[in-house]
Scaffold this motif. Sequence first.
Motif, PDB file in Angstrom:
ATOM      1  N   MET A  50     -25.743  46.778 -34.592  1.00 48.14           N
ATOM      2  CA  MET A  50     -26.391  45.978 -33.627  1.00 48.14           C
ATOM      3  C   MET A  50     -27.321  45.180 -34.414  1.00 48.14           C
ATOM      4  SD  MET A  50     -27.114  48.259 -30.368  1.00 48.14           S
ATOM      5  CE  MET A  50     -26.019  48.838 -29.364  1.00 48.14           C
ATOM      6  N   LEU A  51     -27.830  43.913 -33.854  1.00 44.55           N
ATOM      7  CA  LEU A  51     -28.878  43.269 -34.164  1.00 44.55           C
ATOM      8  C   LEU A  51     -29.986  43.139 -33.270  1.00 44.55           C
ATOM      9  CD1 LEU A  51     -27.199  40.258 -36.363  1.00 44.55           C
ATOM     10  CD2 LEU A  51     -28.161  42.226 -37.250  1.00 44.55           C
ATOM     11  N   CYS A  52     -31.134  43.404 -33.703  1.00 40.85           N
ATOM     12  CA  CYS A  52     -32.367  43.279 -32.862  1.00 40.85           C
ATOM     13  C   CYS A  52     -33.344  41.958 -33.400  1.00 40.85           C
ATOM     14  CB  CYS A  52     -33.121  44.634 -32.647  1.00 40.85           C
ATOM     15  SG  CYS A  52     -34.805  44.441 -31.478  1.00 40.85           S
ATOM     16  N   PRO A  53     -33.094  40.733 -32.540  1.00 42.98           N
ATOM     17  CA  PRO A  53     -33.751  39.865 -33.129  1.00 42.98           C
ATOM     18  C   PRO A  53     -35.194  39.810 -32.499  1.00 42.98           C
ATOM     19  CG  PRO A  53     -32.332  39.350 -31.434  1.00 42.98           C
ATOM     20  CD  PRO A  53     -32.205  40.520 -31.746  1.00 42.98           C
ATOM     21  N   VAL A  54     -36.497  39.780 -33.470  1.00 41.98           N
ATOM     22  CA  VAL A  54     -37.838  39.652 -33.062  1.00 41.98           C
ATOM     23  C   VAL A  54     -38.589  38.638 -33.702  1.00 41.98           C
ATOM     24  CG1 VAL A  54     -37.651  42.214 -33.032  1.00 41.98           C
ATOM     25  CG2 VAL A  54     -38.384  41.252 -35.103  1.00 41.98           C
ATOM     26  N   SER A  55     -39.402  38.046 -33.162  1.00 42.95           N
ATOM     27  CA  SER A  55     -40.231  36.910 -33.457  1.00 42.95           C
ATOM     28  C   SER A  55     -41.346  37.468 -34.638  1.00 42.95           C
ATOM     29  CB  SER A  55     -40.840  36.314 -32.722  1.00 42.95           C
ATOM     30  OG  SER A  55     -41.747  37.041 -31.796  1.00 42.95           O
ATOM     31  N   ARG A  75     -41.523  36.301 -40.186  1.00 44.15           N
ATOM     32  CA  ARG A  75     -40.771  35.401 -41.274  1.00 44.15           C
ATOM     33  C   ARG A  75     -41.661  34.082 -41.726  1.00 44.15           C
ATOM     34  NH1 ARG A  75     -35.426  35.524 -42.941  1.00 44.15           N
ATOM     35  NH2 ARG A  75     -35.592  33.339 -42.976  1.00 44.15           N
ATOM     36  N   ARG A  76     -41.927  33.627 -43.139  1.00 43.81           N
ATOM     37  CA  ARG A  76     -42.765  32.638 -43.264  1.00 43.81           C
ATOM     38  C   ARG A  76     -41.978  31.274 -42.542  1.00 43.81           C
ATOM     39  NH1 ARG A  76     -46.395  33.791 -47.244  1.00 43.81           N
ATOM     40  NH2 ARG A  76     -45.609  35.412 -48.522  1.00 43.81           N
ATOM     41  N   ASP A  77     -40.526  31.173 -42.285  1.00 47.64           N
ATOM     42  CA  ASP A  77     -40.009  30.009 -41.824  1.00 47.64           C
ATOM     43  C   ASP A  77     -40.052  29.998 -40.389  1.00 47.64           C
ATOM     44  OD1 ASP A  77     -38.127  31.753 -41.123  1.00 47.64           O
ATOM     45  OD2 ASP A  77     -36.656  30.970 -42.709  1.00 47.64           O
ATOM     46  N   SER A 122     -30.226  38.341 -43.694  1.00 48.93           N
ATOM     47  CA  SER A 122     -30.057  36.961 -43.714  1.00 48.93           C
ATOM     48  C   SER A 122     -28.755  36.636 -42.590  1.00 48.93           C
ATOM     49  CB  SER A 122     -29.700  36.450 -44.855  1.00 48.93           C
ATOM     50  OG  SER A 122     -28.567  37.054 -45.180  1.00 48.93           O
ATOM     51  N   PRO A 123     -28.643  35.568 -41.970  1.00 50.34           N
ATOM     52  CA  PRO A 123     -27.580  35.268 -41.212  1.00 50.34           C
ATOM     53  C   PRO A 123     -26.308  35.594 -41.773  1.00 50.34           C
ATOM     54  CG  PRO A 123     -29.113  33.435 -41.142  1.00 50.34           C
ATOM     55  CD  PRO A 123     -29.550  34.427 -42.103  1.00 50.34           C
ATOM     56  N   ALA A 124     -25.875  35.478 -42.943  1.00 52.87           N
ATOM     57  CA  ALA A 124     -24.727  35.864 -43.510  1.00 52.87           C
ATOM     58  C   ALA A 124     -24.398  37.248 -43.751  1.00 52.87           C
ATOM     59  CB  ALA A 124     -24.660  35.357 -45.033  1.00 52.87           C
ATOM     60  N   LEU A 125     -25.657  38.113 -44.085  1.00 52.88           N
ATOM     61  CA  LEU A 125     -25.661  39.495 -44.103  1.00 52.88           C
ATOM     62  C   LEU A 125     -25.463  40.118 -42.477  1.00 52.88           C
ATOM     63  CD1 LEU A 125     -27.748  40.934 -46.937  1.00 52.88           C
ATOM     64  CD2 LEU A 125     -25.455  41.071 -46.790  1.00 52.88           C
ATOM     65  N   ALA A 126     -26.260  39.356 -41.766  1.00 50.38           N
ATOM     66  CA  ALA A 126     -25.989  39.838 -40.182  1.00 50.38           C
ATOM     67  C   ALA A 126     -24.870  39.735 -39.745  1.00 50.38           C
ATOM     68  CB  ALA A 126     -27.038  39.022 -39.476  1.00 50.38           C
ATOM     69  N   ARG A 127     -23.813  38.767 -40.039  1.00 51.93           N
ATOM     70  CA  ARG A 127     -22.435  38.643 -39.662  1.00 51.93           C
ATOM     71  C   ARG A 127     -21.713  39.685 -40.207  1.00 51.93           C
ATOM     72  NH1 ARG A 127     -23.877  33.274 -40.287  1.00 51.93           N
ATOM     73  NH2 ARG A 127     -23.858  31.921 -38.441  1.00 51.93           N
ATOM     74  N   PRO A 149     -40.062  41.368 -49.077  1.00 50.87           N
ATOM     75  CA  PRO A 149     -41.401  40.765 -48.724  1.00 50.87           C
ATOM     76  C   PRO A 149     -41.746  39.487 -48.647  1.00 50.87           C
ATOM     77  CG  PRO A 149     -41.842  42.313 -50.593  1.00 50.87           C
ATOM     78  CD  PRO A 149     -40.195  42.367 -50.221  1.00 50.87           C
ATOM     79  N   GLU A 150     -40.995  38.570 -49.885  1.00 47.48           N
ATOM     80  CA  GLU A 150     -41.168  37.091 -50.229  1.00 47.48           C
ATOM     81  C   GLU A 150     -40.795  36.434 -49.023  1.00 47.48           C
ATOM     82  OE1 GLU A 150     -37.056  38.121 -51.361  1.00 47.48           O
ATOM     83  OE2 GLU A 150     -39.212  39.126 -51.871  1.00 47.48           O
ATOM     84  N   VAL A 151     -39.882  36.840 -47.916  1.00 48.15           N
ATOM     85  CA  VAL A 151     -39.491  36.191 -46.765  1.00 48.15           C
ATOM     86  C   VAL A 151     -40.505  36.281 -45.708  1.00 48.15           C
ATOM     87  CG1 VAL A 151     -37.827  36.127 -45.107  1.00 48.15           C
ATOM     88  CG2 VAL A 151     -37.168  36.489 -47.447  1.00 48.15           C
ATOM     89  N   PHE A 152     -41.514  36.910 -45.810  1.00 46.38           N
ATOM     90  CA  PHE A 152     -42.522  37.455 -44.818  1.00 46.38           C
ATOM     91  C   PHE A 152     -43.907  37.081 -45.060  1.00 46.38           C
ATOM     92  CE2 PHE A 152     -38.882  40.420 -44.511  1.00 46.38           C
ATOM     93  CZ  PHE A 152     -38.509  40.121 -43.054  1.00 46.38           C
TER      94      PHE A 152
END
Length: 176
Positions: A50-55, A75-77, A122-127, A149-152
């Motif tokens: 599963m995936l658990c999306p969190v802010s 996430r930085r973005d 990432s969305p690709a790995l999540a799929r 960690p660079e993404v956060f």
Amino acid sequence: MLPLEDDARVAPVRWGWRPHWATDRAAPINARAEKVAHGPFFRAIWPHRMLCPVSGWFEWVDEGEKRKQPYFIRRRDGAPTLCASIGQVHDEPQDSDGFVIITADSLGGMVDVHDRRPVAFSPALAREWLDPATPRERAEEMLAAGEGPEVFEWYRVDRAVGNVRNQGEHLVERVP
């Protein structure tokens, strides 16, 4: 958000799961990436990805003060973090339903806040993680390929976040 394909669906599920035979302990909310695929505790739900999306999430750091300092990590973005998870969900909700978020070592930069972190994709790995055709061995490899960690970003927030009676967006605002 990821498109729903095949058997994928969005469902409210309790955070925490334990096998029916583990009645002597509370249901854990996290599972270690290093053990989740091979240990007997999560064997029954390992195939149910599963995936658990969190802010974002909070961690408390001992900075030598009387009380630990909470930090908010996101996430930085600003996009949702897609956390690798496994669980059990039935079409008709049951008491045995639940899920756990898979965690890994913090990989460098985040270790100053906490030594573990959710495995984020990432969305690709999540799929690929959700794809039933993804072999178990590949799913296990993916747990080491999550976003680093660079993404956060992480920053101090008000200690009011530690009280469940406190609610609101102000709890994720930076404090000096």
